[in-house]
Motif scaffolding. Structure first.
Motif, mmCIF file in Angstrom:
data_model
loop_
_atom_site.group_PDB
_atom_site.id
_atom_site.type_symbol
_atom_site.label_atom_id
_atom_site.label_comp_id
_atom_site.label_asym_id
_atom_site.label_seq_id
_atom_site.Cartn_x
_atom_site.Cartn_y
_atom_site.Cartn_z
ATOM 1 N N ILE A 297 0.847 -1.196 0.000
ATOM 2 C CA ILE A 297 0.000 0.000 0.000
ATOM 3 C C ILE A 297 0.878 1.240 0.000
ATOM 4 O O ILE A 297 1.831 1.344 0.797
ATOM 5 C CB ILE A 297 -0.927 0.029 1.229
ATOM 6 C CG1 ILE A 297 -1.799 -1.231 1.285
ATOM 7 C CG2 ILE A 297 -1.807 1.276 1.217
ATOM 8 C CD1 ILE A 297 -2.638 -1.338 2.552
ATOM 9 N N THR A 298 0.580 2.178 -0.885
ATOM 10 C CA THR A 298 1.264 3.471 -0.917
ATOM 11 C C THR A 298 0.215 4.559 -1.147
ATOM 12 O O THR A 298 -0.973 4.269 -1.303
ATOM 13 C CB THR A 298 2.301 3.549 -2.057
ATOM 14 O OG1 THR A 298 1.600 3.589 -3.309
ATOM 15 C CG2 THR A 298 3.241 2.369 -2.048
ATOM 16 N N GLY A 299 0.674 5.803 -1.208
ATOM 17 C CA GLY A 299 -0.209 6.904 -1.562
ATOM 18 C C GLY A 299 -0.164 7.164 -3.062
ATOM 19 O O GLY A 299 0.750 6.717 -3.759
ATOM 20 N N GLU A 300 -1.144 7.881 -3.554
ATOM 21 C CA GLU A 300 -1.180 8.216 -4.978
ATOM 22 C C GLU A 300 0.038 9.021 -5.403
ATOM 23 O O GLU A 300 0.444 8.976 -6.564
ATOM 24 C CB GLU A 300 -2.438 9.035 -5.284
ATOM 25 C CG GLU A 300 -3.709 8.217 -5.374
ATOM 26 C CD GLU A 300 -4.912 9.073 -5.716
ATOM 27 O OE1 GLU A 300 -5.904 8.506 -6.207
ATOM 28 O OE2 GLU A 300 -4.859 10.298 -5.478
ATOM 29 N N GLU A 301 0.633 9.765 -4.465
ATOM 30 C CA GLU A 301 1.768 10.626 -4.789
ATOM 31 C C GLU A 301 3.107 9.969 -4.477
ATOM 32 O O GLU A 301 4.116 10.654 -4.288
ATOM 33 C CB GLU A 301 1.651 11.949 -4.032
ATOM 34 C CG GLU A 301 0.578 12.879 -4.570
ATOM 35 C CD GLU A 301 0.957 13.493 -5.907
ATOM 36 O OE1 GLU A 301 2.150 13.791 -6.114
ATOM 37 O OE2 GLU A 301 0.064 13.681 -6.750
ATOM 38 N N VAL A 302 3.144 8.647 -4.412
ATOM 39 C CA VAL A 302 4.402 7.943 -4.137
ATOM 40 C C VAL A 302 5.450 8.344 -5.173
ATOM 41 O O VAL A 302 5.144 8.529 -6.351
ATOM 42 C CB VAL A 302 4.164 6.412 -4.148
ATOM 43 C CG1 VAL A 302 3.674 5.945 -5.507
ATOM 44 C CG2 VAL A 302 5.423 5.660 -3.742
ATOM 45 N N HIS A 303 6.682 8.492 -4.727
ATOM 46 C CA HIS A 303 7.747 8.906 -5.636
ATOM 47 C C HIS A 303 8.208 7.728 -6.502
ATOM 48 O O HIS A 303 8.157 6.563 -6.087
ATOM 49 C CB HIS A 303 8.942 9.445 -4.838
ATOM 50 C CG HIS A 303 9.958 10.151 -5.678
ATOM 51 N ND1 HIS A 303 11.061 9.521 -6.202
ATOM 52 C CD2 HIS A 303 10.022 11.441 -6.105
ATOM 53 C CE1 HIS A 303 11.773 10.385 -6.907
ATOM 54 N NE2 HIS A 303 11.166 11.554 -6.873
ATOM 55 N N VAL A 304 8.662 8.059 -7.706
ATOM 56 C CA VAL A 304 9.071 7.008 -8.643
ATOM 57 C C VAL A 304 10.234 6.174 -8.110
ATOM 58 O O VAL A 304 10.376 5.001 -8.479
ATOM 59 C CB VAL A 304 9.439 7.606 -10.017
ATOM 60 C CG1 VAL A 304 8.217 8.154 -10.720
ATOM 61 C CG2 VAL A 304 10.509 8.696 -9.871
ATOM 62 N N GLY B 129 6.401 19.175 -0.700
ATOM 63 C CA GLY B 129 7.102 19.061 0.572
ATOM 64 C C GLY B 129 6.254 18.477 1.685
ATOM 65 O O GLY B 129 6.753 18.231 2.784
ATOM 66 N N ALA B 130 4.969 18.230 1.441
ATOM 67 C CA ALA B 130 4.074 17.714 2.474
ATOM 68 C C ALA B 130 4.403 16.262 2.799
ATOM 69 O O ALA B 130 4.886 15.503 1.952
ATOM 70 C CB ALA B 130 2.625 17.835 2.017
ATOM 71 N N SER B 131 4.116 15.852 4.036
ATOM 72 C CA SER B 131 4.369 14.478 4.480
ATOM 73 C C SER B 131 3.060 13.776 4.813
ATOM 74 O O SER B 131 2.063 14.406 5.176
ATOM 75 C CB SER B 131 5.276 14.475 5.723
ATOM 76 O OG SER B 131 6.563 14.973 5.401
ATOM 77 N N VAL C 164 -3.533 4.846 -2.166
ATOM 78 C CA VAL C 164 -4.545 5.546 -1.380
ATOM 79 C C VAL C 164 -4.648 6.989 -1.872
ATOM 80 O O VAL C 164 -3.624 7.637 -2.106
ATOM 81 C CB VAL C 164 -4.179 5.522 0.116
ATOM 82 C CG1 VAL C 164 -5.267 6.186 0.951
ATOM 83 C CG2 VAL C 164 -3.952 4.081 0.577
ATOM 84 N N PRO C 165 -5.855 7.512 -2.029
ATOM 85 C CA PRO C 165 -6.026 8.904 -2.466
ATOM 86 C C PRO C 165 -5.325 9.881 -1.527
ATOM 87 O O PRO C 165 -5.173 9.633 -0.327
ATOM 88 C CB PRO C 165 -7.545 9.097 -2.440
ATOM 89 C CG PRO C 165 -8.104 7.721 -2.617
ATOM 90 C CD PRO C 165 -7.146 6.814 -1.901
ATOM 91 N N THR C 166 -4.910 11.005 -2.092
ATOM 92 C CA THR C 166 -4.207 12.042 -1.327
ATOM 93 C C THR C 166 -5.026 13.323 -1.284
ATOM 94 O O THR C 166 -5.953 13.522 -2.071
ATOM 95 C CB THR C 166 -2.824 12.334 -1.950
ATOM 96 O OG1 THR C 166 -3.001 12.683 -3.334
ATOM 97 C CG2 THR C 166 -1.924 11.115 -1.869
ATOM 98 N N ASP C 167 -4.641 14.211 -0.366
ATOM 99 C CA ASP C 167 -5.351 15.475 -0.223
ATOM 100 C C ASP C 167 -4.748 16.543 -1.131
ATOM 101 O O ASP C 167 -3.914 16.252 -1.995
ATOM 102 C CB ASP C 167 -5.355 15.931 1.246
ATOM 103 C CG ASP C 167 -3.947 16.166 1.797
ATOM 104 O OD1 ASP C 167 -2.996 16.361 0.993
ATOM 105 O OD2 ASP C 167 -3.787 16.168 3.026
ATOM 106 N N ALA C 168 -5.133 17.790 -0.911
ATOM 107 C CA ALA C 168 -4.705 18.888 -1.780
ATOM 108 C C ALA C 168 -3.208 19.151 -1.701
ATOM 109 O O ALA C 168 -2.637 19.792 -2.592
ATOM 110 C CB ALA C 168 -5.476 20.156 -1.430
#
Length: 490
Positions: free
Chosen positions: A204-211, A263-265, A230-234
């Motif tokens: 499981i990762t977030g939608e904004e996982v780094h390549v 830069g968000a975590s 998993v979907p991410t916020d703004a």
């Protein structure tokens, strides 16, 4: 063997050693090496002195001149000084001036003074710290630097940190350790039986996982098409309310400290405890963002990161250590060694930190030396100031550009700024205009920033990661950007 050992009975006779030390060929080689080192240092200093006064990217003529390197290998040797001159004459003008305060691409760090100087010295030491007996000094500095990193990042002092070529390999190390630990707990030995027929892991990762994390998962045999995102916020952080609550002992979760665009975590405190209570493994990709923990002002942004099982970060990004230097950290040493340990009669070791058994490499560069030098020079407050100062420069960037009518696409959390340029000041960013401004700015040369895509929209990403960046650098860069924008609109 030391010189004293050589002089002992049964060792090489002193006369033999004296002849070896005074051999004309050996002396000539030593003199040549010393002369070349001195000349290389002089040329390196000249390069640094002039780099701030040239365009960030090389001009087309300098790049074209690199074709001179593309030639068949000659039959015989060349004079080493002639090779050095060629390297400097053709190579230096074709570099990208990444460490002079106005390069804002790819989250590239600059060069801390102490770390850069240590790299010059360590390069001539040419130490291989695979085992402490191979280099006591490199092994000692590696151990000390690793401990300091754990302390600065507020990670468990009993965790094991080991240097890698970069965050991709650091992530791979943590993910492999997690994979093997989960399967071992399920009664399967990857070391003995491989992955064929092994219990399936849920990733499981977030939608904004780094390549880089995706690459590590792929290299670990955990197929990227099977990953749950998993979907991410703004801001690009995982929406904790939408994170699965049915994870189990076969679940590997990869979270992120420092979204590469904003830069968000991810919300570590809301996610990690439940995953670990249900027997899962949590790895944090913190290539640059994990260093927010070193700042009393910003550490709240990565609250709960210390709860994870493993972490990957870089020293060559925000810490401004020369390339290449990543850091893999695993909470339990046994989990790391299950994956990385190796043994053979000729490399048997009872040492506390045999690096060849704490990472993916056997022979390796003594990467810990430069990090030790940076931390020894800056101390706890100096590292915090580096983090705070670059974040302040990022906020200044965003403020000045916003005041000029440029669209800022996300709040500035750390040192990342994302903007889009419209067809008129104050308007919504236009994709074509943004792309044209990026190209014009790179060509103009005052600063360098690259493009990205955010929520489906092209954008310019400005990453302030260099300790050399001043407020004047920011203002000069903004002025150049606005001139490029005006020229594009015209």
């Amino acid at each position: 063997m030391s010189l004293t050992d050589l002089a002992r009975p049964g060792a090489a006779p002193r006369a033999t050693l004296d002849r070896a030390l005074t051999n004309p060929t050996s002396l000539a080689l030593a003199r040549e090496r010393i002369g070349l080192i001195t000349e290389a240092a002089r040329r390196a200093a000249s390069y640094v002195a002039g780099a701030r006064h040239r365009p960030i990217a090389p001009d087309p003529e300098a790049v074209a001149a690199l074709d001179a390197f593309r030639r068949p290998l000659q039959d015989g040797p060349r004079d080493a000084r002639e090779v050095l001159v060629e390297l400097d004459t053709l190579g230096s003008p074709a570099t990208v001036a990444q460490a002079q305060g106005r390069f804002f691409g790819f989250v590239n760090g600059g060069v801390d003074n102490a770390a850069g100087a240590a790299a010059l010295l360590a390069g001539q030491w040419d130490q291989n710290p695979a085992l402490p007996v191979m280099s006591p000094v490199a092994s000692t500095l590696d151990e000390v630097a690793a401990g300091w990193v754990l302390d600065l990042l507020s990670l468990p002092p009993t965790a094991t940190a080991t240097f890698t070529p970069g965050a991709t390999l650091a992530n791979l190390t943590g993910i492999l350790a997690g994979r093997d630990a989960l399967l071992t707990r399920a009664g399967w030995s990857v070391n003995a039986d491989g992955l064929f027929g092994a219990p399936a892991l849920r990733v499981i990762t977030g939608e904004e996982v780094h390549v880089s994390a995706l690459k590590a998962l792929r290299l670990a045999g955990l197929g990227v098409d099977r990953i749950e995102r998993v979907p991410t916020d703004a801001t690009g952080a995982i929406d904790a309310a939408r994170f699965p609550t049915d994870t189990d002992h076969l679940t590997l979760v990869v979270l992120q400290a420092g979204n590469v665009n904003t830069g968000a975590s991810d919300p570590f405190e809301a996610i990690i405890p439940g995953v670990r209570e249900r027997g899962g493994w949590v790895h944090i990709d913190g290539a640059f963002g994990l260093w927010a923990a070193a700042s009393p002002l910003l550490r709240h942004q990565v609250a709960g990161a210390a709860l994870a099982d493993s972490w990957g970060t870089d020293a060559h990004k925000w810490l401004n250590v020369p390339y290449d230097s990543g850091i893999a950290i695993v909470r339990e040493r046994a989990d790391l060694e299950r994956t990385t340990a190796m043994s053979a009669a000729y490399v048997a070791s009872g040492d506390a930190r045999p690096l060849m058994s704490l990472g993916l490499q056997m022979s390796q560069r003594a990467r810990g030396i430069e990090t030790w030098a940076m931390l020894a020079s800056n101390g706890r407050s100096g590292v915090a100031d580096l983090i705070d100062r670059t974040c302040a420069r990022a906020r200044l960037f965003a403020s000045l550009l916003c005041d000029a009518g440029v669209e800022v696409l996300a709040p500035v959390a750390l040192n990342q700024v994302m903007v889009a340029f419209g067809s008129a000041p104050g308007g919504r960013g236009d994709d074509a205009v943004t792309a044209a401004v990026i190209e014009a700015a790179q060509r103009e040369g005052t600063m360098w920033a690259g493009g990205t895509v955010w929520k489906g929209r092209p954008a310019m990403r400005i990453s302030v990661s260099d300790q050399a960046t001043t407020e004047d650098d920011v203002r000069a860069s903004v002025a150049a950007l606005l001139e490029c924008w005006e020229a594009v609109r015209a």
